[in-house]
Design a protein around this motif. Structure first.
Motif, PDB file in Angstrom:
ATOM      1  N   ASP A   1      39.996   5.032  13.053  1.00 30.67           N
ATOM      2  CA  ASP A   1      40.754   3.889  12.542  1.00 30.67           C
ATOM      3  C   ASP A   1      42.122   3.810  13.210  1.00 30.67           C
ATOM      4  N   ALA A   2      42.806   4.946  13.321  1.00 29.28           N
ATOM      5  CA  ALA A   2      44.135   4.968  13.937  1.00 29.28           C
ATOM      6  C   ALA A   2      44.080   4.650  15.428  1.00 29.28           C
ATOM      7  N   SER A   3      43.040   5.093  16.101  1.00 29.36           N
ATOM      8  CA  SER A   3      42.944   4.929  17.555  1.00 29.36           C
ATOM      9  C   SER A   3      42.417   3.564  17.976  1.00 29.36           C
ATOM     10  N   PHE A   4      41.438   3.051  17.225  1.00 22.25           N
ATOM     11  CA  PHE A   4      40.752   1.836  17.654  1.00 22.25           C
ATOM     12  C   PHE A   4      40.905   0.678  16.681  1.00 22.25           C
ATOM     13  N   GLY A   5      41.550   0.926  15.552  1.00 18.19           N
ATOM     14  CA  GLY A   5      41.794  -0.142  14.591  1.00 18.19           C
ATOM     15  C   GLY A   5      40.540  -0.679  13.931  1.00 18.19           C
ATOM     16  N   MET A   6      39.588   0.202  13.716  1.00 22.08           N
ATOM     17  CA  MET A   6      38.352  -0.215  13.056  1.00 22.08           C
ATOM     18  C   MET A   6      37.831   0.933  12.203  1.00 22.08           C
ATOM     19  N   PRO A   7      37.064   0.613  11.180  1.00 26.54           N
ATOM     20  CA  PRO A   7      36.485   1.688  10.371  1.00 26.54           C
ATOM     21  C   PRO A   7      35.429   2.456  11.160  1.00 26.54           C
ATOM     22  N   TYR A   8      35.222   3.702  10.755  1.00 28.73           N
ATOM     23  CA  TYR A   8      34.243   4.561  11.405  1.00 28.73           C
ATOM     24  C   TYR A   8      32.867   3.889  11.475  1.00 28.73           C
ATOM     25  N   GLU A   9      32.465   3.244  10.397  1.00 29.20           N
ATOM     26  CA  GLU A   9      31.139   2.626  10.338  1.00 29.20           C
ATOM     27  C   GLU A   9      30.965   1.587  11.442  1.00 29.20           C
ATOM     28  N   GLN A  10      31.997   0.792  11.703  1.00 29.31           N
ATOM     29  CA  GLN A  10      31.929  -0.219  12.768  1.00 29.31           C
ATOM     30  C   GLN A  10      31.875   0.450  14.134  1.00 29.31           C
ATOM     31  N   PHE A  11      32.703   1.476  14.333  1.00 31.95           N
ATOM     32  CA  PHE A  11      32.699   2.218  15.588  1.00 31.95           C
ATOM     33  C   PHE A  11      31.318   2.808  15.849  1.00 31.95           C
ATOM     34  N   ASP A  12      30.718   3.435  14.842  1.00 33.48           N
ATOM     35  CA  ASP A  12      29.397   4.035  14.973  1.00 33.48           C
ATOM     36  C   ASP A  12      28.340   2.987  15.286  1.00 33.48           C
ATOM     37  N   GLN A  13      28.413   1.869  14.604  1.00 36.09           N
ATOM     38  CA  GLN A  13      27.456   0.783  14.859  1.00 36.09           C
ATOM     39  C   GLN A  13      27.592   0.273  16.298  1.00 36.09           C
ATOM     40  N   ASP A  14      28.821   0.091  16.754  1.00 36.57           N
ATOM     41  CA  ASP A  14      29.052  -0.373  18.128  1.00 36.57           C
ATOM     42  C   ASP A  14      28.551   0.638  19.145  1.00 36.57           C
ATOM     43  N   TRP A  15      28.806   1.930  18.871  1.00 30.77           N
ATOM     44  CA  TRP A  15      28.350   2.971  19.791  1.00 30.77           C
ATOM     45  C   TRP A  15      26.833   3.013  19.860  1.00 30.77           C
ATOM     46  N   ARG A  16      26.168   2.904  18.726  1.00 30.94           N
ATOM     47  CA  ARG A  16      24.700   2.926  18.703  1.00 30.94           C
ATOM     48  C   ARG A  16      24.111   1.725  19.444  1.00 30.94           C
ATOM     49  N   ALA A  17      24.718   0.573  19.283  1.00 30.54           N
ATOM     50  CA  ALA A  17      24.261  -0.620  20.024  1.00 30.54           C
ATOM     51  C   ALA A  17      24.470  -0.420  21.524  1.00 30.54           C
ATOM     52  N   TRP A  18      25.615   0.153  21.879  1.00 30.88           N
ATOM     53  CA  TRP A  18      25.918   0.433  23.283  1.00 30.88           C
ATOM     54  C   TRP A  18      24.915   1.432  23.854  1.00 30.88           C
ATOM     55  N   LEU A  19      24.571   2.458  23.073  1.00 33.44           N
ATOM     56  CA  LEU A  19      23.557   3.438  23.508  1.00 33.44           C
ATOM     57  C   LEU A  19      22.233   2.748  23.787  1.00 33.44           C
ATOM     58  N   GLN A  20      21.834   1.899  22.877  1.00 33.46           N
ATOM     59  CA  GLN A  20      20.562   1.187  23.039  1.00 33.46           C
ATOM     60  C   GLN A  20      20.577   0.335  24.309  1.00 33.46           C
ATOM     61  N   GLN A  21      21.665  -0.348  24.519  1.00 30.65           N
ATOM     62  CA  GLN A  21      21.794  -1.238  25.682  1.00 30.65           C
ATOM     63  C   GLN A  21      21.816  -0.453  26.986  1.00 30.65           C
ATOM     64  N   ASN A  22      22.506   0.675  27.011  1.00 27.88           N
ATOM     65  CA  ASN A  22      22.726   1.401  28.259  1.00 27.88           C
ATOM     66  C   ASN A  22      21.745   2.528  28.517  1.00 27.88           C
ATOM     67  N   TYR A  23      21.169   3.096  27.457  1.00 24.99           N
ATOM     68  CA  TYR A  23      20.281   4.246  27.635  1.00 24.99           C
ATOM     69  C   TYR A  23      18.918   4.047  26.985  1.00 24.99           C
ATOM     70  N   GLY A  24      18.752   2.974  26.241  1.00 24.77           N
ATOM     71  CA  GLY A  24      17.490   2.756  25.560  1.00 24.77           C
ATOM     72  C   GLY A  24      17.219   3.803  24.501  1.00 24.77           C
ATOM     73  N   ALA A  25      18.300   4.395  23.974  1.00 19.52           N
ATOM     74  CA  ALA A  25      18.154   5.473  22.983  1.00 19.52           C
ATOM     75  C   ALA A  25      18.209   4.935  21.577  1.00 19.52           C
TER      76      ALA A  25
END
Length: 64
Positions: free
Chosen positions: A40-64
């Motif tokens: 939250d302090a670093s990116f200005g978003m709640p952990y849940e949003q960060f995690d959701q964005d990271w998981r979507a990024w993983l799917q897009q970039n690694y198909g994971a």
């Protein structure tokens, strides 16, 4: 585990602005002792949003 750690750093660099963003997160974690608060302090978003964005990024970039 190494691949996920690498992908997390890669995501932060690509989506949140260079390697300095990762180090900002590391420093925030050191001060706050909470990943949720550090994200939250670093990116200005709640952990849940960060995690959701990271998981979507993983799917897009690694198909994971």
């Amino acid at each position: 585990a190494y691949a996920y750690a690498y992908s997390l750093v890669d995501f932060i660099i690509e989506e949140h602005g260079e390697l300095e963003s990762f180090w900002n997160l590391a420093r925030a974690y050191q001060k706050k002792h909470s990943l949720e608060k550090a994200i939250d302090a670093s990116f200005g978003m709640p952990y849940e949003q960060f995690d959701q964005d990271w998981r979507a990024w993983l799917q897009q970039n690694y198909g994971a």
